[in-house]
Design an enzyme around this catalytic site. Structure first.
Site, PDB file in Angstrom:
ATOM      1  N   ASP A  28      -1.889   2.797 -18.806  1.00 53.75           N
ATOM      2  CA  ASP A  28      -0.436   2.657 -18.682  1.00 53.75           C
ATOM      3  C   ASP A  28       0.170   2.612 -20.074  1.00 53.75           C
ATOM      4  O   ASP A  28       0.604   1.558 -20.552  1.00 53.75           O
ATOM      5  CB  ASP A  28      -0.101   1.399 -17.868  1.00 53.75           C
ATOM      6  CG  ASP A  28      -0.568   1.533 -16.418  1.00 53.75           C
ATOM      7  OD1 ASP A  28      -0.496   2.652 -15.879  1.00 53.75           O
ATOM      8  OD2 ASP A  28      -1.020   0.531 -15.841  1.00 53.75           O
ATOM      9  N   LYS A  79      -7.598   5.911 -15.357  1.00 60.37           N
ATOM     10  CA  LYS A  79      -6.530   6.224 -14.401  1.00 60.37           C
ATOM     11  C   LYS A  79      -5.283   6.692 -15.146  1.00 60.37           C
ATOM     12  O   LYS A  79      -4.824   6.029 -16.074  1.00 60.37           O
ATOM     13  CB  LYS A  79      -6.191   4.985 -13.569  1.00 60.37           C
ATOM     14  CG  LYS A  79      -5.056   5.211 -12.581  1.00 60.37           C
ATOM     15  CD  LYS A  79      -4.894   4.042 -11.630  1.00 60.37           C
ATOM     16  CE  LYS A  79      -3.930   2.990 -12.070  1.00 60.37           C
ATOM     17  NZ  LYS A  79      -2.521   3.387 -12.083  1.00 60.37           N
ATOM     18  N   ASP A  88      -3.361   9.080 -10.337  1.00 56.93           N
ATOM     19  CA  ASP A  88      -2.649   8.150  -9.452  1.00 56.93           C
ATOM     20  C   ASP A  88      -1.187   8.574  -9.338  1.00 56.93           C
ATOM     21  O   ASP A  88      -0.307   7.967  -9.941  1.00 56.93           O
ATOM     22  CB  ASP A  88      -2.793   6.734 -10.049  1.00 56.93           C
ATOM     23  CG  ASP A  88      -2.071   5.663  -9.254  1.00 56.93           C
ATOM     24  OD1 ASP A  88      -1.771   5.887  -8.070  1.00 56.93           O
ATOM     25  OD2 ASP A  88      -1.820   4.584  -9.838  1.00 56.93           O
ATOM     26  N   LEU A  89      -0.942   9.645  -8.585  1.00 61.62           N
ATOM     27  CA  LEU A  89       0.432  10.155  -8.456  1.00 61.62           C
ATOM     28  C   LEU A  89       1.019   9.886  -7.073  1.00 61.62           C
ATOM     29  O   LEU A  89       2.176  10.231  -6.824  1.00 61.62           O
ATOM     30  CB  LEU A  89       0.473  11.653  -8.800  1.00 61.62           C
ATOM     31  CG  LEU A  89       0.022  11.999 -10.228  1.00 61.62           C
ATOM     32  CD1 LEU A  89       0.126  13.504 -10.481  1.00 61.62           C
ATOM     33  CD2 LEU A  89       0.827  11.246 -11.275  1.00 61.62           C
ATOM     34  N   LYS A  90       0.248   9.340  -6.178  1.00 60.09           N
ATOM     35  CA  LYS A  90       0.738   8.885  -4.869  1.00 60.09           C
ATOM     36  C   LYS A  90       1.634   9.923  -4.197  1.00 60.09           C
ATOM     37  O   LYS A  90       2.806   9.666  -3.907  1.00 60.09           O
ATOM     38  CB  LYS A  90       1.498   7.557  -5.001  1.00 60.09           C
ATOM     39  CG  LYS A  90       0.690   6.428  -5.624  1.00 60.09           C
ATOM     40  CD  LYS A  90       1.492   5.133  -5.661  1.00 60.09           C
ATOM     41  CE  LYS A  90       0.743   3.977  -6.269  1.00 60.09           C
ATOM     42  NZ  LYS A  90       0.538   4.078  -7.736  1.00 60.09           N
ATOM     43  N   PHE A  91       1.047  11.090  -3.900  1.00 63.04           N
ATOM     44  CA  PHE A  91       1.850  12.163  -3.290  1.00 63.04           C
ATOM     45  C   PHE A  91       2.385  11.749  -1.922  1.00 63.04           C
ATOM     46  O   PHE A  91       1.682  11.116  -1.120  1.00 63.04           O
ATOM     47  CB  PHE A  91       1.006  13.428  -3.121  1.00 63.04           C
ATOM     48  CG  PHE A  91       0.526  14.037  -4.415  1.00 63.04           C
ATOM     49  CD1 PHE A  91       1.372  14.182  -5.503  1.00 63.04           C
ATOM     50  CD2 PHE A  91      -0.782  14.486  -4.528  1.00 63.04           C
ATOM     51  CE1 PHE A  91       0.927  14.764  -6.685  1.00 63.04           C
ATOM     52  CE2 PHE A  91      -1.239  15.072  -5.703  1.00 63.04           C
ATOM     53  CZ  PHE A  91      -0.382  15.203  -6.783  1.00 63.04           C
ATOM     54  N   ASP A 148       5.100  13.941   0.652  1.00 62.58           N
ATOM     55  CA  ASP A 148       6.073  15.024   0.840  1.00 62.58           C
ATOM     56  C   ASP A 148       5.691  15.729   2.136  1.00 62.58           C
ATOM     57  O   ASP A 148       4.853  15.225   2.891  1.00 62.58           O
ATOM     58  CB  ASP A 148       6.022  15.969  -0.384  1.00 62.58           C
ATOM     59  CG  ASP A 148       7.339  16.692  -0.630  1.00 62.58           C
ATOM     60  OD1 ASP A 148       7.932  17.202   0.342  1.00 62.58           O
ATOM     61  OD2 ASP A 148       7.778  16.762  -1.798  1.00 62.58           O
ATOM     62  N   THR A 162       1.547  -3.498  -2.944  1.00 65.27           N
ATOM     63  CA  THR A 162       1.483  -4.963  -2.990  1.00 65.27           C
ATOM     64  C   THR A 162       2.757  -5.559  -3.599  1.00 65.27           C
ATOM     65  O   THR A 162       3.014  -6.752  -3.456  1.00 65.27           O
ATOM     66  CB  THR A 162       0.260  -5.439  -3.803  1.00 65.27           C
ATOM     67  OG1 THR A 162       0.251  -4.731  -5.037  1.00 65.27           O
ATOM     68  CG2 THR A 162      -1.023  -5.195  -3.063  1.00 65.27           C
ATOM     69  N   ARG A 198      -3.984  -4.014 -18.363  1.00 68.00           N
ATOM     70  CA  ARG A 198      -3.669  -4.777 -19.571  1.00 68.00           C
ATOM     71  C   ARG A 198      -4.777  -5.683 -20.111  1.00 68.00           C
ATOM     72  O   ARG A 198      -4.893  -5.781 -21.342  1.00 68.00           O
ATOM     73  CB  ARG A 198      -2.358  -5.550 -19.347  1.00 68.00           C
ATOM     74  CG  ARG A 198      -1.156  -4.608 -19.346  1.00 68.00           C
ATOM     75  CD  ARG A 198       0.055  -5.202 -18.688  1.00 68.00           C
ATOM     76  NE  ARG A 198      -0.121  -5.275 -17.242  1.00 68.00           N
ATOM     77  CZ  ARG A 198       0.830  -5.680 -16.406  1.00 68.00           C
ATOM     78  NH1 ARG A 198       2.017  -6.045 -16.871  1.00 68.00           N
ATOM     79  NH2 ARG A 198       0.591  -5.703 -15.105  1.00 68.00           N
TER      80      ARG A 198
HETATM   81  O1  C5P Z   1      -2.336  -4.003 -16.210  1.00 62.24           O
HETATM   82  P1  C5P Z   1      -2.753  -4.185 -14.778  1.00 62.24           P
HETATM   83  O2  C5P Z   1      -4.231  -4.542 -14.627  1.00 62.24           O
HETATM   84  O3  C5P Z   1      -1.856  -5.122 -14.013  1.00 62.24           O
HETATM   85  O4  C5P Z   1      -2.576  -2.734 -14.149  1.00 62.24           O
HETATM   86  C1  C5P Z   1      -2.816  -2.472 -12.798  1.00 62.24           C
HETATM   87  C2  C5P Z   1      -2.652  -1.015 -12.497  1.00 62.24           C
HETATM   88  O5  C5P Z   1      -2.823  -0.843 -11.089  1.00 62.24           O
HETATM   89  C3  C5P Z   1      -1.277  -0.438 -12.843  1.00 62.24           C
HETATM   90  O6  C5P Z   1      -1.481   0.931 -13.220  1.00 62.24           O
HETATM   91  C4  C5P Z   1      -0.533  -0.511 -11.532  1.00 62.24           C
HETATM   92  O7  C5P Z   1       0.442   0.482 -11.419  1.00 62.24           O
HETATM   93  C5  C5P Z   1      -1.661  -0.278 -10.513  1.00 62.24           C
HETATM   94  N1  C5P Z   1      -1.388  -0.825  -9.181  1.00 62.24           N
HETATM   95  C6  C5P Z   1      -1.169  -2.176  -8.966  1.00 62.24           C
HETATM   96  N2  C5P Z   1      -0.922  -2.630  -7.687  1.00 62.24           N
HETATM   97  C7  C5P Z   1      -0.911  -1.788  -6.653  1.00 62.24           C
HETATM   98  C8  C5P Z   1      -1.148  -0.429  -6.845  1.00 62.24           C
HETATM   99  C9  C5P Z   1      -1.383   0.013  -8.142  1.00 62.24           C
HETATM  100  O8  C5P Z   1      -1.195  -2.965  -9.891  1.00 62.24           O
HETATM  101  N3  C5P Z   1      -0.712  -2.251  -5.443  1.00 62.24           N
END
Ligand code: C5P
Length: 239
Positions: free
Chosen positions: A11, A33, A60-63, A65, A120, A211
């Site tokens: 990210d 990712k 991870d583009l979550k299509f 459409d 979530t 992170r």
């Molecule tokens: O930095 P962190 O560990 O919180 O990043 C979690 C990653 O997982 C991010 O790319 C976030 O968009 C993704 N994600 C999430 N919860 C979800 C689906 C995806 O945190 N329910």
């Protein structure tokens, strides 16, 4: 499927930062990712470049459409060499089946196709706002069932849901869980986190972690510490 269980979420805003992380980490220790931010900044060629460095890439583009559009997007993602990709289960059975048929056409290794059930970050209030009755738990169970029935390999889910989904869908259903924090790490904006060890014990196959690795003073050391916590050097070996 063997190899690292950890999927590091890149990210970051651009290629320079993504490459720096890819060079510090290793395909032997993790997969990567690419999400909406990085993909929008760098475009599809980044998938190919990270794959050329030896990484398995989760696109991870979550299509979501019409079925034809999603199928064609999945074909293109497979052609880029993505190892895993995802679509929203809310797109319905015809869209999910079209996505599955599209990845089946991939030349070479077929990418894993995952469903996104209910994010979530959304709860009962968001469901009510769009006219959906019930609770996120029941919706997740229903949408995971739809994913399975439509031929998807598994779903992205909270580690808190992993136990139930594993019991419902068996050992081959792939569960990918974000919201992971090593003990003592900052939660950032995540709620109800689980540790890497707890998520694996709950039945997760792959853990998405951002992170705690990418913002660590030494990302590789942070990654290695998590792999040690998971055990078996962080590798998926059982199947
Ligand atoms: O930095 P962190 O560990 O919180 O990043 C979690 C990653 O997982 C991010 O790319 C976030 O968009 C993704 N994600 C999430 N919860 C979800 C689906 C995806 O945190 N329910």
């Amino acid at each position: 499927m063997t190899g690292p269980r950890l999927i590091v979420a890149l990210d970051v805003p651009g290629e320079k930062q993504a490459r720096a992380l890819a060079e510090q980490l290793s395909p032997a220790l993790c997969r990567l990712k690419i999400g909406l931010e990085l993909y929008t900044a760098c475009g599809p060629s980044l998938v190919e470049r990270l794959a050329a460095l030896g990484y398995d890439v989760f696109l991870d583009l979550k299509f979501h459409d019409i079925p034809t559009t999603v199928a064609r997007a999945c074909e293109r993602a497979a052609a880029l060499g993505a190892w895993m990709m995802n679509v929203h289960c809310l797109g319905g059975e015809a869209m999910l089946q079209a996505a599955r048929a599209a990845v089946d056409k991939a030349a070479g290794r077929r990418p894993l196709l995952l469903g996104v059930t209910w994010l979530t970050s959304s709860g009962t209030d968001e469901m009510a706002q769009i006219g959906m009755p019930g609770s996120p738990d029941s919706l997740v169970a229903r949408l995971a069932g739809l994913a399975s029935k439509s031929g998807l390999d598994g779903v992205v889910c909270s580690a808190h849901e992993a136990n139930t989904l594993r019991a419902a869908h068996g050992k081959n259903f792939v569960l990918v869980t974000p919201g992971i924090r090593p003990r003592g790490a900052a939660a950032d904006d995540q709620r109800r986190t689980l540790t890497p060890g707890e998520a694996i014990a709950a039945g997760a196959n792959y853990l998405v972690i951002g992170r705690p690795v990418t913002r660590a003073p030494d990302p590789r050391a942070a990654l290695e510490a998590i792999n040690t916590e998971i055990g078996k050097k962080g590798l998926r070996t059982e199947d």
